[in-house]
Design a protein around this motif. Structure first.
Motif, PDB file in Angstrom:
ATOM      1  N   LEU A  85       1.693  -2.730  -7.017  1.00 14.13           N
ATOM      2  CA  LEU A  85       2.479  -2.564  -5.784  1.00 14.13           C
ATOM      3  C   LEU A  85       3.961  -2.465  -6.127  1.00 14.13           C
ATOM      4  O   LEU A  85       4.413  -3.015  -7.138  1.00 14.13           O
ATOM      5  N   PHE A 145       7.933  -4.637  -3.035  1.00 11.47           N
ATOM      6  CA  PHE A 145       7.552  -5.741  -2.150  1.00 11.47           C
ATOM      7  C   PHE A 145       8.665  -6.777  -2.127  1.00 11.47           C
ATOM      8  O   PHE A 145       9.523  -6.807  -3.020  1.00 11.47           O
ATOM      9  N   TYR A 196       5.747  -9.071   1.708  1.00 10.63           N
ATOM     10  CA  TYR A 196       5.611  -7.826   2.491  1.00 10.63           C
ATOM     11  C   TYR A 196       5.898  -6.608   1.621  1.00 10.63           C
ATOM     12  O   TYR A 196       6.642  -6.716   0.646  1.00 10.63           O
ATOM     13  N   ILE A 197       5.335  -5.452   2.025  1.00 11.25           N
ATOM     14  CA  ILE A 197       5.830  -4.184   1.470  1.00 11.25           C
ATOM     15  C   ILE A 197       6.478  -3.407   2.614  1.00 11.25           C
ATOM     16  O   ILE A 197       6.111  -3.621   3.781  1.00 11.25           O
ATOM     17  N   LEU A 236       4.834  -1.846   6.277  1.00 18.48           N
ATOM     18  CA  LEU A 236       3.585  -2.533   6.642  1.00 18.48           C
ATOM     19  C   LEU A 236       3.989  -3.915   7.159  1.00 18.48           C
ATOM     20  O   LEU A 236       4.352  -4.792   6.379  1.00 18.48           O
ATOM     21  N   LEU A 259       1.213  -9.884   3.196  1.00 14.89           N
ATOM     22  CA  LEU A 259       0.145  -9.693   2.199  1.00 14.89           C
ATOM     23  C   LEU A 259      -0.336 -11.047   1.687  1.00 14.89           C
ATOM     24  O   LEU A 259      -1.438 -11.171   1.154  1.00 14.89           O
ATOM     25  N   ARG A 266      -5.572  -7.288   2.983  1.00 16.72           N
ATOM     26  CA  ARG A 266      -4.283  -6.649   3.262  1.00 16.72           C
ATOM     27  C   ARG A 266      -3.669  -6.059   2.001  1.00 16.72           C
ATOM     28  O   ARG A 266      -2.974  -5.048   2.063  1.00 16.72           O
ATOM     29  N   ALA A 318      -2.364  -2.306   1.393  1.00 14.65           N
ATOM     30  CA  ALA A 318      -1.065  -1.992   0.795  1.00 14.65           C
ATOM     31  C   ALA A 318      -1.236  -1.044  -0.390  1.00 14.65           C
ATOM     32  O   ALA A 318      -0.456  -0.100  -0.565  1.00 14.65           O
ATOM     33  N   LYS A 322      -1.872   2.315   1.007  1.00 15.75           N
ATOM     34  CA  LYS A 322      -0.640   2.881   1.579  1.00 15.75           C
ATOM     35  C   LYS A 322       0.290   3.406   0.483  1.00 15.75           C
ATOM     36  O   LYS A 322       0.897   4.450   0.637  1.00 15.75           O
ATOM     37  N   GLN A 323       0.394   2.667  -0.614  1.00 16.08           N
ATOM     38  CA  GLN A 323       1.284   3.116  -1.695  1.00 16.08           C
ATOM     39  C   GLN A 323       0.552   4.024  -2.694  1.00 16.08           C
ATOM     40  O   GLN A 323       1.091   4.325  -3.772  1.00 16.08           O
TER      41      GLN A 323
END
Ligand code: HAM
Length: 423
Positions: free
Chosen positions: A144, A147, A275-276, A279, A283, A312, A316, A319-320
């Motif tokens: 990720l 974040f 968080y990212i 979103l 997380l 979650r 993420a 999403k990424q």
């Protein structure tokens, strides 16, 4: 609650596997607790909001039980009983499914999974720092990016409200409102509890104080709470934790929020969520809870921990557009050309599996071209085609599916050829 189909299950297990690797890297021992717990235990040790959302029923022995809504209460129960005499520090890891009757929405499920880490026995800032660093490393390891940690300290608000004489129950409702970002309602509850005008002004100013320059924000929080000595100590504590992390060279993106609160009632110190961008769901989240163990009776034991939300994190990663880092694919399908070569095909699949290669046998009796098309569709890396003609020379055909190339190889070299090719 959802059915997790192969593609979803694979992603969930990947996050679980990396979480477990991280637990080993940091010395957390896994424990497995029951999905079903005594209702009273869970109700007393979590929070009103979670209490109302538990799946609760009476079992055949007429005991009131509930599906666990989180791990921390169960782990704390163990630490206060069976693990009471274990040397400290004690680092415990759990992973599994949890149940909350939440309103279903994006990233909010009624059955979800957490990877949970708890560190017992230390009240020192390095323990808080470890939990934050561990989370930072886990999210990084998963691939990720960008974040950020929203960080606060329960002590700041708690000490102000306690000094103003507000009881625990009212304080909890203030925190629940803050958790839902209902700042105005939180101020109303405080005002109805007859706190001083000075306190209201302090709270209002705290709720507005946040920023990414941690030490600048904390400097300004110190000024705001200067008349509340114990609240000042809480700010100093958060300062020390963040300073330790910074001096250790760990890159941690933070957003310090003075009015940050979490839904669970047991927190006593630093609290955080990850968080990212883009979103708006946490997380993972955690913090310090030094008073929970003594609620079970016995010695107080300081504790700090975090639960990563596996579902979650999967969202993420999607999403990424992060695809799990896996070793080069070595999957093999073994196809027998004729019925008479089937026994040999089974023998060869056993030989390949013995060397750790994942092997499927073609069991549908399809033609070679259809069997290959099926293997292609499912992304299998190699096909081994076993035919009577090649077998006469102790050979088979090895096909590299992606390249659509094939060659005849000696059976005695087959495993090595695949292993060397996918090393
Ligand atoms: P929590 O904030 O309630 O904390 O949950 C931690 C994480 O679990 C959340 O950040 C989120 O990623 C995930 N989660 C929670 N509810 C749901 C849901 N309905 N659907 C999907 N994911 C969800 C705790 O549970 C604390 N026990 C954490 C902790 C451990 N504090 C100290 N030690």
């Amino acid at each position: 609650m959802r059915d997790l189909l192969p593609v979803d299950a694979k992603r969930m297990r990947y996050v679980e596997q990396v979480s477990r690797e991280v637990s080993k890297l940091y010395g957390y021992d896994e424990i497995i607790t029951p999905v079903l717990e005594s209702y009273d235990l869970l109700a007393a040790k979590t929070s009103n909001e979670i209490r109302e959302r538990m799946y609760t029923f009476n079992d055949l022995g007429d005991r009131k039980v509930a599906l666990r809504p989180e791990f921390t209460a169960s782990v704390a129960r163990l630490v206060a009983t069976k693990l009471r005499n274990e040397p400290k520090p004690m680092r415990l890891f759990s992973v599994g499914s949890l149940y909350r009757y939440d309103e279903p929405q994006y990233g909010r499920f009624r059955e979800f999974w957490q990877a949970n880490y708890e560190l017992f026995g230390s009240a020192r800032p390095e323990a808080d720092a470890e939990i934050l660093i561990l989370t930072n490393n886990l999210l990084k390891k998963l691939g990720l990016q960008n974040f950020c940690f929203k960080i606060g300290h329960t002590g700041i608000l708690r000490e102000i409200l306690t000094q103003e004489g507000m009881d625990d129950e009212k304080q909890n409702s203030v925190r629940q409102l803050l958790d839902k970002k209902s700042w105005a309602d939180a101020l109303t509850v405080a005002s109805e509890a007859n706190v001083s005008q000075e306190c209201l002004a302090t709270l209002e100013s705290l709720f507005e104080t946040s920023g990414e320059d941690a030490f600048k924000v904390l400097e300004s929080v110190k000024e705001t709470v200067q008349d509340y000595e114990s609240a000042l100590a809480a700010v100093e504590n958060l300062w020390k934790i963040l300073e330790l992390i910074k001096d250790s060279g760990e890159q941690l993106e933070v957003l310090v929020e003075a009015g940050f609160a979490r839904g669970l009632e047991y927190y006593t110190g630093m609290i955080f969520e990850a968080y990212i961008p883009g979103l708006d769901i946490a997380l993972g989240g955690g913090g310090r809870y030094d008073k929970l163990i003594e609620l079970f009776g016995g010695e107080p034991i300081p504790a700090v921990g975090v639960a990563q939300g596996i579902d979650r994190i999967v969202l993420a990663l999607t999403k990424q557009e992060v695809t799990p880092k896996t070793a080069k694919d070595r999957s093999v399908v073994v196809i027998s050309v004729k019925d008479e070569s089937m026994a040999k095909a089974l023998e060869l699949s056993a030989m390949l599996r013995n060397r750790g290669l994942p092997v499927e046998v073609a069991v549908m009796g399809r033609s070679i071209s259809r069997a290959l098309a099926d293997a292609d569709r499912r992304g299998v890396a190699y096909a081994v085609i076993v035919g009577p003609k090649e077998l006469e020379e102790e050979k088979v055909v090895l096909r590299e599916m992606k390249k659509s190339t094939q060659r005849t190889v000696k059976i005695s070299n087959l495993t090595e050829e695949i292993l060397a090719n996918s090393a």
